[in-house]
Motif scaffolding. Structure first.
Motif, PDB file in Angstrom:
ATOM      1  N   ILE A 135       0.854  -1.184   0.000  1.00  0.00           N
ATOM      2  CA  ILE A 135       0.000   0.000   0.000  1.00  0.00           C
ATOM      3  C   ILE A 135       0.889   1.232   0.000  1.00  0.00           C
ATOM      4  O   ILE A 135       1.476   1.599   1.018  1.00  0.00           O
ATOM      5  N   ASN A 136       1.006   1.858  -1.176  1.00  0.00           N
ATOM      6  CA  ASN A 136       1.796   3.072  -1.319  1.00  0.00           C
ATOM      7  C   ASN A 136       0.940   4.288  -1.640  1.00  0.00           C
ATOM      8  O   ASN A 136       1.415   5.414  -1.531  1.00  0.00           O
ATOM      9  N   ASN A 137      -0.294   4.041  -2.038  1.00  0.00           N
ATOM     10  CA  ASN A 137      -1.176   5.153  -2.399  1.00  0.00           C
ATOM     11  C   ASN A 137      -2.622   4.691  -2.245  1.00  0.00           C
ATOM     12  O   ASN A 137      -2.893   3.564  -1.826  1.00  0.00           O
ATOM     13  N   ARG A 138      -3.540   5.580  -2.599  1.00  0.00           N
ATOM     14  CA  ARG A 138      -4.963   5.295  -2.418  1.00  0.00           C
ATOM     15  C   ARG A 138      -5.401   4.101  -3.273  1.00  0.00           C
ATOM     16  O   ARG A 138      -6.163   3.241  -2.798  1.00  0.00           O
ATOM     17  N   LEU A 139      -4.933   4.054  -4.516  1.00  0.00           N
ATOM     18  CA  LEU A 139      -5.338   2.956  -5.380  1.00  0.00           C
ATOM     19  C   LEU A 139      -4.811   1.627  -4.847  1.00  0.00           C
ATOM     20  O   LEU A 139      -5.531   0.621  -4.867  1.00  0.00           O
ATOM     21  N   ASP A 140      -3.562   1.614  -4.381  1.00  0.00           N
ATOM     22  CA  ASP A 140      -3.010   0.381  -3.791  1.00  0.00           C
ATOM     23  C   ASP A 140      -3.868  -0.093  -2.632  1.00  0.00           C
ATOM     24  O   ASP A 140      -4.100  -1.293  -2.456  1.00  0.00           O
ATOM     25  N   GLU A 141      -4.349   0.854  -1.837  1.00  0.00           N
ATOM     26  CA  GLU A 141      -5.156   0.512  -0.671  1.00  0.00           C
ATOM     27  C   GLU A 141      -6.447  -0.192  -1.092  1.00  0.00           C
ATOM     28  O   GLU A 141      -6.839  -1.205  -0.508  1.00  0.00           O
ATOM     29  N   ILE A 142      -7.089   0.329  -2.133  1.00  0.00           N
ATOM     30  CA  ILE A 142      -8.333  -0.269  -2.603  1.00  0.00           C
ATOM     31  C   ILE A 142      -8.067  -1.596  -3.307  1.00  0.00           C
ATOM     32  O   ILE A 142      -8.751  -2.596  -3.070  1.00  0.00           O
ATOM     33  N   LEU A 143      -7.059  -1.636  -4.159  1.00  0.00           N
ATOM     34  CA  LEU A 143      -6.766  -2.861  -4.903  1.00  0.00           C
ATOM     35  C   LEU A 143      -6.251  -3.977  -3.998  1.00  0.00           C
ATOM     36  O   LEU A 143      -6.298  -5.151  -4.389  1.00  0.00           O
ATOM     37  N   SER A 144      -5.774  -3.626  -2.805  1.00  0.00           N
ATOM     38  CA  SER A 144      -5.321  -4.667  -1.880  1.00  0.00           C
ATOM     39  C   SER A 144      -6.457  -5.608  -1.505  1.00  0.00           C
ATOM     40  O   SER A 144      -6.226  -6.754  -1.113  1.00  0.00           O
ATOM     41  N   LEU A 145      -7.694  -5.141  -1.667  1.00  0.00           N
ATOM     42  CA  LEU A 145      -8.855  -5.988  -1.380  1.00  0.00           C
ATOM     43  C   LEU A 145      -9.045  -7.057  -2.450  1.00  0.00           C
ATOM     44  O   LEU A 145      -9.824  -7.987  -2.261  1.00  0.00           O
ATOM     45  N   PHE A 146      -8.338  -6.916  -3.593  1.00  0.00           N
ATOM     46  CA  PHE A 146      -8.414  -7.905  -4.669  1.00  0.00           C
ATOM     47  C   PHE A 146      -7.258  -8.900  -4.610  1.00  0.00           C
ATOM     48  O   PHE A 146      -7.180  -9.792  -5.451  1.00  0.00           O
ATOM     49  N   SER A 185      -7.512   2.620   8.038  1.00  0.00           N
ATOM     50  CA  SER A 185      -7.836   3.563   9.104  1.00  0.00           C
ATOM     51  C   SER A 185      -9.336   3.591   9.386  1.00  0.00           C
ATOM     52  O   SER A 185     -10.151   3.627   8.460  1.00  0.00           O
ATOM     53  N   GLU A 186      -9.668   3.576  10.660  1.00  0.00           N
ATOM     54  CA  GLU A 186     -11.074   3.665  11.058  1.00  0.00           C
ATOM     55  C   GLU A 186     -11.643   5.043  10.759  1.00  0.00           C
ATOM     56  O   GLU A 186     -12.858   5.214  10.693  1.00  0.00           O
ATOM     57  N   ASP A 187     -10.769   6.028  10.583  1.00  0.00           N
ATOM     58  CA  ASP A 187     -11.222   7.386  10.281  1.00  0.00           C
ATOM     59  C   ASP A 187     -11.496   7.585   8.788  1.00  0.00           C
ATOM     60  O   ASP A 187     -12.008   8.640   8.396  1.00  0.00           O
ATOM     61  N   ASP A 188     -11.128   6.591   8.001  1.00  0.00           N
ATOM     62  CA  ASP A 188     -11.360   6.671   6.551  1.00  0.00           C
ATOM     63  C   ASP A 188     -12.753   6.129   6.259  1.00  0.00           C
ATOM     64  O   ASP A 188     -12.945   4.925   6.048  1.00  0.00           O
ATOM     65  N   ALA A 189     -13.731   7.016   6.237  1.00  0.00           N
ATOM     66  CA  ALA A 189     -15.129   6.594   6.096  1.00  0.00           C
ATOM     67  C   ALA A 189     -15.380   5.902   4.764  1.00  0.00           C
ATOM     68  O   ALA A 189     -16.156   4.932   4.699  1.00  0.00           O
ATOM     69  N   ASP A 190     -14.746   6.367   3.699  1.00  0.00           N
ATOM     70  CA  ASP A 190     -14.964   5.766   2.382  1.00  0.00           C
ATOM     71  C   ASP A 190     -14.433   4.333   2.348  1.00  0.00           C
ATOM     72  O   ASP A 190     -15.098   3.422   1.819  1.00  0.00           O
ATOM     73  N   MET A 191     -13.256   4.114   2.908  1.00  0.00           N
ATOM     74  CA  MET A 191     -12.683   2.766   2.914  1.00  0.00           C
ATOM     75  C   MET A 191     -13.498   1.843   3.817  1.00  0.00           C
ATOM     76  O   MET A 191     -13.721   0.670   3.477  1.00  0.00           O
ATOM     77  N   GLN A 192     -13.924   2.350   4.942  1.00  0.00           N
ATOM     78  CA  GLN A 192     -14.734   1.537   5.852  1.00  0.00           C
ATOM     79  C   GLN A 192     -16.058   1.152   5.197  1.00  0.00           C
ATOM     80  O   GLN A 192     -16.578   0.060   5.438  1.00  0.00           O
ATOM     81  N   ARG A 193     -16.593   2.030   4.347  1.00  0.00           N
ATOM     82  CA  ARG A 193     -17.849   1.710   3.658  1.00  0.00           C
ATOM     83  C   ARG A 193     -17.624   0.552   2.673  1.00  0.00           C
ATOM     84  O   ARG A 193     -18.472  -0.331   2.536  1.00  0.00           O
TER      85      ARG A 193
END
Length: 352
Positions: free
Chosen positions: A186-197, A219-227
């Motif tokens: 996880i180096n950026n926002r896209l990496d964070e989302i794609l890590s779920l794949f 992060s629990e403060d990241d509402a979009d990722m938590q959604r």
């Protein structure tokens, strides 16, 4: 590690969520407007202000058990200058390396569709996103951004007058994601989302319907990722989605079986063609040898014919000489002696 040991050390058990590589799960995830905006914003690296999922199609033209997945979005994307541009985003997902023609056909549908043309007659900007369950050649980068630069004859980049809606209407950008090359970094926002794949997080001992993720990485403060996580968690407990995943498993099992049969068939055909080629080569060699023998025999016949002709000429000359000597009054014996031949030869030629 046992559950009570994890709790003692303050560690949480990995969360088990639905695997978004499955069409049913990905569709369910992206049907949420906020999730779709989050994912598309990360892919485009631009804020997606609003998004509309267009009717998704499962065009089963080949009567297969399940068709391949695609979904289209009409999104308002905020540009660097603050303006918002309506953009068509086509997301196509494939598990097997056999969808190039289908990808091109779907793009053709987008280009010829009148709903993708603005009131002033220009086409909407198009971004094609390919989520691939397989690797593309030797390309190691998990995510590729393919842009097209306008060049002059000498290869220089043209900037004056661009972007232009006419040029943009006839070209499109592509984003290619190689899911097997995702390794959880996880180096950026896209990496964070794609890590779920990341398919290395599946439980291969049971099935690949779910992925185990470490909640502490998000992060629990990241509402979009938590959604997104909650959406995948809801999909994991949905009986309908699980049934859809079972159907997909059956389809790809069927597909792998067919591909294996094709590979075996192609191998047998290749072996037979090799054998046939060898047999043809052997026959060609035999034909060449036979041709050489026939040529040798023809030469021998020609030589024999020449020898017979020479003998015939000698006999004719000898007869003529014998006749001349006999006419001159010599006896056959004297003729034989004069010509250095035996008397029998003289006598045989006299009567010819």
């Amino acid at each position: 590690m046992k559950e009570n040991e994890q709790e003692t050390r303050g560690e949480r058990k990995p969360m088990e969520v639905a695997n978004p590589i499955y069409d049913a799960v990905f569709k369910y995830m992206m049907e949420d407007d906020r999730v779709a905006r989050t994912v598309l914003s990360a892919l485009l690296k631009k804020p997606v202000v609003s998004v509309e999922m267009r009717p998704h199609e499962y065009g089963n033209t080949k009567k297969e058990p399940v068709s391949m997945f695609r979904v289209d979005f009409a999104a308002k994307v905020r540009q660097a200058d603050g303006t918002e541009q309506l953009t068509l985003i086509e997301v196509q997902k494939s598990w097997v390396p056999s969808g190039v023609l289908r990808f091109r056909q779907y793009l053709g549908v987008q280009y010829e569709s009148e709903r993708n043309v603005t009131d002033d007659g220009y086409g909407l900007p198009l971004v094609a996103v390919y989520l691939l369950g397989h690797k593309v050649g030797d390309i190691e980068e998990p995510v590729l951004y393919v842009h097209h630069e306008p060049l002059d004859y000498d290869g220089n980049v043209v900037t004056r007058g661009l972007p232009d809606p006419f040029v943009s209407s006839l070209t499109h950008e592509s984003i290619i994601v190689q899911i097997p090359r995702l390794h959880g970094r996880i180096n950026n926002r896209l990496d964070e989302i794609l890590s779920l794949f990341d398919q290395s997080r599946t439980n291969a001992d049971t099935n690949e319907h779910t992925i185990f993720i470490d909640e502490d990485r998000y992060s629990e403060d990241d509402a979009d990722m938590q959604r997104i996580l909650r959406r995948l968690l809801m999909a994991a407990v949905s009986s309908d989605i699980r049934q859809d995943m079972n159907v997909e498993d059956e389809y790809y099992s069927y597909l792998e079986k067919k591909e294996t049969e094709v590979m075996i068939r192609d191998k047998i055909i290749a072996e037979k063609e090799e054998q046939l080629s060898q047999q043809k080569e052997q026959l060609s060699q035999k034909d060449e040898q036979l041709s050489q023998k026939e040529e040798q025999l023809s030469q021998q016949k020609e030589q024999l014919s020449q020898q017979q002709e020479q003998l015939s000429e000698k006999d004719a000359l000898l007869r003529k000489s014998i006749k001349m000597l006999l006419d001159a009054g010599l006896t056959p014996a004297k003729v034989a002696e004069s010509l250095a031949v035996d008397i029998e030869t003289v006598m045989s030629l006299i009567h010819l």
